[in-house]
Design an enzyme around this catalytic site. Structure first.
Site, short mmCIF file in Angstrom:
data_model
loop_
_atom_site.label_atom_id
_atom_site.label_comp_id
_atom_site.label_asym_id
_atom_site.label_seq_id
_atom_site.Cartn_x
_atom_site.Cartn_y
_atom_site.Cartn_z
N ARG A 1 0.80 -1.23 0.00
CA ARG A 1 0.00 0.00 0.00
C ARG A 1 0.84 1.28 0.00
O ARG A 1 0.28 2.38 -0.14
CB ARG A 1 -0.89 0.03 1.25
CG ARG A 1 -1.91 -1.08 1.33
CD ARG A 1 -2.98 -0.93 0.28
NE ARG A 1 -4.17 -1.70 0.62
CZ ARG A 1 -5.16 -1.93 -0.22
NH1 ARG A 1 -5.10 -1.45 -1.45
NH2 ARG A 1 -6.20 -2.63 0.16
N GLU A 2 2.14 1.17 0.16
CA GLU A 2 2.95 2.37 0.37
C GLU A 2 2.80 3.40 -0.74
O GLU A 2 2.65 4.60 -0.49
CB GLU A 2 4.43 1.99 0.54
CG GLU A 2 4.76 1.31 1.86
CD GLU A 2 4.50 -0.17 1.87
OE1 GLU A 2 4.92 -0.85 2.81
OE2 GLU A 2 3.84 -0.68 0.92
#
Length: 271
Positions: A159-160
């Site tokens: 998700r970064e």
């Protein structure tokens, strides 16, 4: 997987009680070490304190350990970073994301990465048993291991990037090595879920099994790996790890050198 028969004796500076307070437990039974993420009520969310504990565990492993199993309690392997790290207040006593931006972020992140790098040491083989969500830092911790056995309910996600950041916990190289740069970019750039069937198909996971069979599957794989002589497995792992950076001729030379070492050892012949 049942608990190992005995707990490791801590090495210098190691504090197993403190490790468990951060959410991780180490147990050692003969040649197998089991590292368990043990904060299921928080879905095994990660923090800098947990990362320091994981790095310390790597340093404290007895020399008798040949195989390390990474597992997690509860319904999720790890839901990623503790959400408190994204708040202005952060986690008490820890650097916030703002602190990393305004201070020596490079040094701080290098320290965090130590928790994710020792799993691929040539003297051990590491196996991650992954169930439920493995998100962000959780995904990267699973990627830190040599092998991954997953439950059929597993959901990986990086998700970064969609949060405006990048994966920075040593996960980008193993991800690219496993699935290639184009697939890795698509997974990271979209932040989408990768589930069990796809994970096996694209090489993220070695095998997927029903959730109830996860521990048994890891135990079977561990037994098969331990059946090989330790020095032969160490040499083979080193050959495979280095193959990507060598030409065909260089790899062949490395194979010859490793085989001569094994033959000399088996024959009892000195260097």
């Amino acid at each position: 997987m049942s608990s190992p028969a005995r707990t490791t004796q801590p090495g210098p500076g190691a504090d197993p009680a403190e490790w468990e307070q951060t959410g991780v437990r180490l147990e050692v039974a003969d040649a197998v070490a089991t590292v368990t993420l043990c904060r299921p009520e928080r879905r095994n969310a990660q923090s800098p304190a947990l990362w320091r504990a994981l790095a310390a565990i790597g340093r404290a492993l007895p020399g008798s350990v040949r195989l390390v199993v990474l597992r997690a309690e509860g319904i999720s392997f790890s839901a990623g970073l503790d959400r408190a790290m994204f708040t202005p207040e952060g986690i008490p006593g820890e650097s916030s994301l703002l602190d990393l931006a305004t201070g020596d972020g490079d040094a701080a992140i290098a320290g965090f990465q130590q928790a994710f790098t020792w799993w691929r040491r040539p003297d051990i083989v590491s196996v991650a048993a992954v169930q439920g969500h493995a998100v962000g830092a959780g995904f990267q911790l699973a990627l830190a291991c040599d092998l991954r056995v997953v439950a059929d309910d597993v959901q990986f996600a990086m998700r970064e990037t969609v949060l405006g950041l990048v994966p920075d916990l040593a996960g980008t190289k193993p991800l690219v090595d496993l699935v290639g740069p184009a697939r890795a970019l698509e997974i990271c750039g979209t932040g989408r879920w990768v589930q069990a069937e796809e994970a096996v198909r694209i090489g993220l996971a070695n095998v997927a099994v029903p959730a109830a069979e996860l521990d048994a599957a890891v135990a079977d794989l561990s037994a098969a790996l331990l059946a090989a002589p330790r020095d032969a497995l160490v040499e083979t792992k080193a050959l495979l790890q280095g193959a990507g950076g060598r030409s065909h001729e260089e790899q062949q030379a490395a194979e010859r050198a490793a085989q001569v070492r094994r033959l000399r050892d088996l024959a009892g012949v000195g260097e």
